[in-house]
Design a protein around this motif. Structure first.
Motif, mmCIF file in Angstrom:
data_model
loop_
_atom_site.group_PDB
_atom_site.id
_atom_site.type_symbol
_atom_site.label_atom_id
_atom_site.label_comp_id
_atom_site.label_asym_id
_atom_site.label_seq_id
_atom_site.Cartn_x
_atom_site.Cartn_y
_atom_site.Cartn_z
ATOM 1 N N VAL A 32 0.852 -1.186 0.000
ATOM 2 C CA VAL A 32 0.000 0.000 0.000
ATOM 3 C C VAL A 32 0.892 1.241 0.000
ATOM 4 N N PRO A 61 -7.177 -2.123 0.892
ATOM 5 C CA PRO A 61 -5.750 -2.166 1.228
ATOM 6 C C PRO A 61 -5.507 -2.892 2.540
ATOM 7 N N SER A 63 -3.596 -2.434 5.346
ATOM 8 C CA SER A 63 -2.913 -1.221 5.781
ATOM 9 C C SER A 63 -1.977 -1.400 6.963
ATOM 10 N N ASP A 65 1.360 -2.138 8.851
ATOM 11 C CA ASP A 65 2.745 -1.969 8.411
ATOM 12 C C ASP A 65 3.488 -3.285 8.600
#
Length: 283
Positions: A32, A61, A63, A65
């Motif tokens: 993303v 997405p 999202s 990390d």
């Protein structure tokens, strides 16, 4: 009261029937970020080319990390449906690739993000000096790291992406090689944080580095649908139009520049990898 219950039951049944008839398809994707927007617009195009009547497609997405290696695990576990990354033998053993290069080789054309003060020093280097004197920065999970090492480059690594800009600014290495489609956009987003960084103007590396859509190995139906949609988009020209729309400024700039292009061998490509076709942007 009974009448209201009947109405409520009818409403629930109607809502359920409509959702079934619509055939909603939700897919979570990785990676993303702004530099990846084109990849997901292309996936949307491919899915639309194979859309059934009434089907609703939602691309969502992923999202959190996470690293690329973690994303592969999440795809295998079903938390992510589609990944768009470069290929290597390990990934082809773990996931199902759709072997159509969605970026037409442009990610393998690497220009450098550097400290502005180093423009003249790097411009004066030949290929031998570049390998001997310049230290590059890369994420240690990226598939191109073995390419750089196999070609004799000196590399400093990081466990994640964002710290590489700070490491470069602090002098930990000299050049951050980024795809032709990535470097300027990434710097533009960070110009307030790192005003001392710039895109190097005289050099480029090139190695074959196809980017594929990937799905779980047991999801052959999705892989076949994406492949069919991409082929239809290639046939009607919409694939190329989308690519050229997203990369117009980079293609125009490359035609005006006089870069020394250093070609690298790639030891990571599986034996059955189709040739990379750069004709849409670089002859």
């Amino acid at each position: 009261m009974k009448s209201r219950l009947v109405q409520l039951a009818l409403f629930v049944c109607l809502t359920w029937w409509q959702s079934c008839w619509a055939g909603e398809t939700s897919l979570r994707y990785f990676p993303v970020g702004s530099i990846y927007e084109y990849r997901w617009k292309l996936l949307e195009l491919a899915l639309n080319r194979t859309q059934t009547s009434g089907e609703i497609i939602k691309l969502l997405p992923y999202s959190d990390d996470v690293t690329q290696n973690r994303a592969v695990q999440l795809l295998q576990g079903g938390a992510i449906d589609v990944i768009a990354l470069g290929t290597n033998a390990e990934r082809e053993a773990q996931m199902q690739p759709v072997k159509i290069d969605i970026l037409r080789g442009i990610v393998g054309f690497r220009i450098f993000v550097i400290r502005s003060a180093d423009q003249n020093r790097i411009a004066q280097m030949d290929e031998a000096a570049l390998k001997k004197e310049l230290k590059f920065g890369l994420n240690r999970q990226w598939a191109d790291l073995p390419v750089m090492l196999a070609n004799g480059m000196i590399v400093e690594t990081s466990t994640s992406y964002e710290p590489l800009f700070q490491m470069l600014a602090n002098g930990r290495f000299d050049a951050f090689p980024r795809g032709l489609n990535e470097a300027a956009r990434e710097l533009s987003e960070r110009k307030q944080i790192y005003p001392q960084l710039a895109v190097e103007r005289s050099k480029a590396l090139f190695f074959p580095f196809p980017i594929y859509f990937w799905v779980a190995r047991d999801n052959a139906a999705l892989a076949q649908r994406i492949e069919k949609g991409l082929n239809l988009a290639l046939a009607d020209g919409s694939f190329r139009r989308l690519f050229e729309t997203y990369h117009a400024s980079e293609i125009a700039a490359l035609k005006k520049e006089k870069r020394q292009v250093i070609r690298l061998n790639s030891p990571i490509l599986p034996a059955n990898t189709p040739p990379v076709d750069t004709s849409w942007w670089w002859q």
